[in-house]
Design an enzyme around this catalytic site. Structure first.
Site, short mmCIF file in Angstrom:
data_model
loop_
_atom_site.label_atom_id
_atom_site.label_comp_id
_atom_site.label_asym_id
_atom_site.label_seq_id
_atom_site.Cartn_x
_atom_site.Cartn_y
_atom_site.Cartn_z
N TYR A 1 -10.46 -6.59 10.34
CA TYR A 1 -11.69 -6.64 9.56
C TYR A 1 -11.56 -7.76 8.53
O TYR A 1 -10.46 -8.28 8.32
CB TYR A 1 -11.97 -5.30 8.86
CG TYR A 1 -10.78 -4.64 8.21
CD1 TYR A 1 -10.09 -5.24 7.17
CD2 TYR A 1 -10.34 -3.39 8.64
CE1 TYR A 1 -9.01 -4.64 6.56
CE2 TYR A 1 -9.24 -2.77 8.05
CZ TYR A 1 -8.58 -3.40 7.00
OH TYR A 1 -7.50 -2.81 6.41
N HIS B 1 0.86 -1.19 0.00
CA HIS B 1 0.00 0.00 0.00
C HIS B 1 0.90 1.24 0.00
O HIS B 1 1.76 1.39 0.86
CB HIS B 1 -0.93 -0.02 1.22
CG HIS B 1 -1.97 -1.09 1.12
ND1 HIS B 1 -2.34 -1.88 2.17
CD2 HIS B 1 -2.69 -1.51 0.04
CE1 HIS B 1 -3.27 -2.74 1.76
NE2 HIS B 1 -3.49 -2.54 0.48
N ALA B 2 0.66 2.10 -0.97
CA ALA B 2 1.59 3.19 -1.27
C ALA B 2 1.90 4.11 -0.08
O ALA B 2 3.03 4.46 0.17
CB ALA B 2 1.03 4.00 -2.43
N ARG B 3 0.86 4.48 0.66
CA ARG B 3 1.02 5.50 1.71
C ARG B 3 1.69 5.00 2.98
O ARG B 3 2.01 5.80 3.87
CB ARG B 3 -0.35 6.04 2.07
CG ARG B 3 -1.30 4.99 2.64
CD ARG B 3 -2.73 5.50 2.64
NE ARG B 3 -3.68 4.48 3.08
CZ ARG B 3 -4.99 4.63 2.99
NH1 ARG B 3 -5.50 5.73 2.47
NH2 ARG B 3 -5.80 3.68 3.41
N GLU B 4 1.91 3.70 3.08
CA GLU B 4 2.44 3.12 4.32
C GLU B 4 3.97 3.16 4.30
O GLU B 4 4.65 2.14 4.26
CB GLU B 4 1.87 1.71 4.49
CG GLU B 4 0.35 1.73 4.55
CD GLU B 4 -0.31 0.36 4.40
OE1 GLU B 4 0.40 -0.65 4.26
OE2 GLU B 4 -1.56 0.31 4.40
N HIS C 1 2.83 -3.75 6.69
CA HIS C 1 1.87 -2.68 6.41
C HIS C 1 1.90 -1.69 7.58
O HIS C 1 2.61 -1.88 8.56
CB HIS C 1 0.46 -3.26 6.31
CG HIS C 1 0.25 -4.11 5.09
ND1 HIS C 1 -0.46 -3.68 4.00
CD2 HIS C 1 0.68 -5.36 4.80
CE1 HIS C 1 -0.46 -4.63 3.08
NE2 HIS C 1 0.22 -5.67 3.54
N SER C 2 1.10 -0.63 7.46
CA SER C 2 0.87 0.23 8.61
C SER C 2 -0.55 0.77 8.50
O SER C 2 -1.08 0.85 7.39
CB SER C 2 1.88 1.39 8.65
OG SER C 2 1.55 2.41 7.75
N ARG D 1 -3.30 4.84 -1.74
CA ARG D 1 -3.17 3.46 -1.24
C ARG D 1 -2.89 2.43 -2.33
O ARG D 1 -2.06 1.53 -2.17
CB ARG D 1 -4.49 3.10 -0.54
CG ARG D 1 -4.70 1.64 -0.20
CD ARG D 1 -6.11 1.46 0.36
NE ARG D 1 -6.46 0.06 0.51
CZ ARG D 1 -6.15 -0.69 1.56
NH1 ARG D 1 -5.43 -0.19 2.52
NH2 ARG D 1 -6.55 -1.94 1.63
N GLU E 1 1.03 -5.00 10.91
CA GLU E 1 0.75 -3.56 10.89
C GLU E 1 1.73 -2.90 11.85
O GLU E 1 1.72 -3.17 13.04
CB GLU E 1 -0.69 -3.28 11.33
CG GLU E 1 -1.78 -3.92 10.47
CD GLU E 1 -1.95 -3.27 9.10
OE1 GLU E 1 -1.30 -2.23 8.85
OE2 GLU E 1 -2.73 -3.81 8.30
N ASN F 1 -3.61 -5.75 -2.25
CA ASN F 1 -3.82 -6.76 -1.20
C ASN F 1 -5.26 -7.28 -1.19
O ASN F 1 -5.75 -7.78 -0.18
CB ASN F 1 -3.44 -6.22 0.17
CG ASN F 1 -3.05 -7.34 1.13
OD1 ASN F 1 -2.61 -8.40 0.68
ND2 ASN F 1 -3.25 -7.13 2.42
N ARG F 2 -5.94 -7.17 -2.34
CA ARG F 2 -7.27 -7.77 -2.52
C ARG F 2 -7.35 -8.52 -3.83
O ARG F 2 -8.40 -8.98 -4.21
CB ARG F 2 -8.36 -6.68 -2.50
CG ARG F 2 -8.48 -5.86 -1.22
CD ARG F 2 -8.98 -6.69 -0.06
NE ARG F 2 -9.18 -5.85 1.13
CZ ARG F 2 -8.22 -5.49 1.97
NH1 ARG F 2 -6.98 -5.92 1.79
NH2 ARG F 2 -8.48 -4.72 3.02
ZN LIG Z 1 -1.62 -1.87 4.13
#
Ligand SMILES: [Zn+2]
Length: 413
Positions: A314, A116-119, A261-262, A176, A337, A207-208
């Protein structure tokens, strides 16, 4: 917690008043927080020393790529750059393979980040780990053993296109997804800034998109404009295809899969797609997760909760950890995370970069030791001297409470 655009902020507040909903403004101007975060990174870059990679700041992709190439050149007896995929925009997705070459097949550990880009803390943590493996080899007995016995594949940025996009403008800092698009996926009247190229929204959640319970009704989205859009079909994205092929080619060899991830301070194991289903290796997952989170806590006192994804976070379908576990047969498949819990979120301050990377380092070492020894592994403290546990800062009472109650932002991480 919600983020509201400036143009509708007053209207939104009026609405909350109308419905008699109490609220508190946590950050008045999020854009300003982003810009300050970026300015601070530039200030820190001024202190960079020639020939040294500064692990206490965030790095744009060209610097990360250079670091991988330089490390492979400098430690050519241990490290090689391998290309695991090509992105939608045609860039190579690189991993560093670290391990002493042997004539017989070796067990391996896979660590990826930057899905995920923003992490941004995730690539930073992976890079620090690379540095620790190569610089401690020959000086630190445990690291030397683990580099001799195992191969470590570390891919600091899987979503290269998205990561570069998140660096390209302050308004894109919280991007993201990837940057792929498909003109046939036009989802109707969408006028927000992510709508591009003939009304097709940009990006797939990498990641989906994995071929495991892909597209089930809960846990991802069919809408290309959603942050959790799962793509046109399972493995439609070249980054996911490349990484899954790479791992399958090393089936039996790769015995641990870690995806960084974060944020949230969570160490998570399968399943993500089902909250009630318990995998047969649960006991083993719990055992290693307890060891790893204890190793994390020992460094700076940070608490990382562990559990099954769908249980503590989730439901998420088509995710890499479930795929690694179910389809690639990797018993130890985890998504982690990193910091923090919710105070700064994706804009993790610079003075927390190194501490985050430092606390994960002994946890990764524990994964290596466990992979080597198997389920009968008896915990060996690392570092043996306990030197890194000095000066620990314990989490605040508020953090402890948040962790205990699992009350964290339900933002996708
Ligand atoms: Zn992530």
């Amino acid at each position: 917690m919600v983020t509201v655009g400036a143009s509708i902020a007053d209207e939104f507040k009026d609405l909350l008043h109308d419905y008699k909903l109490s609220f508190e403004i946590y950050v008045e101007d999020y854009r300003e927080s982003i810009e300050e975060h970026l300015r601070e990174n530039l200030r820190l870059a001024e202190d960079d020393k020639v020939g040294e990679f500064n692990f206490a700041r965030y790095h744009p992709y060209n610097e990360i790529r250079q670091y991988l190439t330089d490390t492979a050149g400098r430690y050519s007896n241990l490290a090689t750059v391998v290309t695991v995929a090509h992105t939608f925009e045609g860039r190579p997705v690189l991993a560093l393979k670290i391990g002493v070459a042997k004539n017989t097949p070796k067990r391996a550990v896979w660590i990826d980040a930057g899905v995920h880009a923003r992490e941004w803390i995730a690539p930073a943590t992976a890079l620090y780990f690379i540095n620790q493996l190569v610089t401690r080899y020959g000086h630190d007995q445990t690291v030397t053993d683990l580099v001799e016995k195992l191969d470590w594949y570390i891919a600091p940025v899987i979503n290269v296109d998205g990561y570069i996009y998140s660096w390209s403008h302050p308004a894109r800092r919280l991007w993201r997804k990837s940057t792929s698009y498909d003109n046939s996926t036009c989802a109707g009247e969408n006028a927000d800034t992510t709508t591009v190229r003939n009304c097709t929204c940009l990006g797939v959640d990498l990641n989906r998109n994995w071929d495991v319970h892909w597209g089930e009704p809960i846990g991802s989205s069919w809408d290309p404009c959603s942050g959790t859009y799962h793509g046109r079909s399972p493995v439609s994205e070249p980054e996911v295809k490349g990484v899954s092929d790479f791992i399958l080619q090393r089936r039996g060899e790769i015995q641990a899969y870690l995806s960084l991830h974060s944020y949230g301070q969570l160490w998570m194991y399968p399943y993500g797609y089902n909250a009630t289903k318990v995998p047969k290796d649960n006991k083993d997952h719990v055992k290693l997760s307890e060891i790893a989170t204890a190793a994390i806590r020992k460094v700076h006192g940070k608490q990382y909760q562990h559990g099954r994804v769908a249980d503590i976070l989730y439901v998420a379908t088509g995710n890499s950890k479930d795929w690694a576990y179910e389809k690639a047969g990797i018993v130890h498949s985890y998504a982690i995370e990193l910091r923090d819990v919710w105070e700064y979120g994706f804009l993790l301050p610079h003075d927390q970069i190194l501490p985050t990377a430092q606390e994960l380092f002994p946890a990764f070492i524990q994964v290596g030791l466990y992979v080597w020894d198997g389920p009968n592994y008896e915990y060996i403290p690392y570092p043996a001297s306990g030197a890194e546990s000095t000066g620990r800062l314990l989490d605040s009472t508020v953090y402890q409470w948040l962790l205990a109650t699992s009350l964290m932002m339900r933002i996708f991480i």
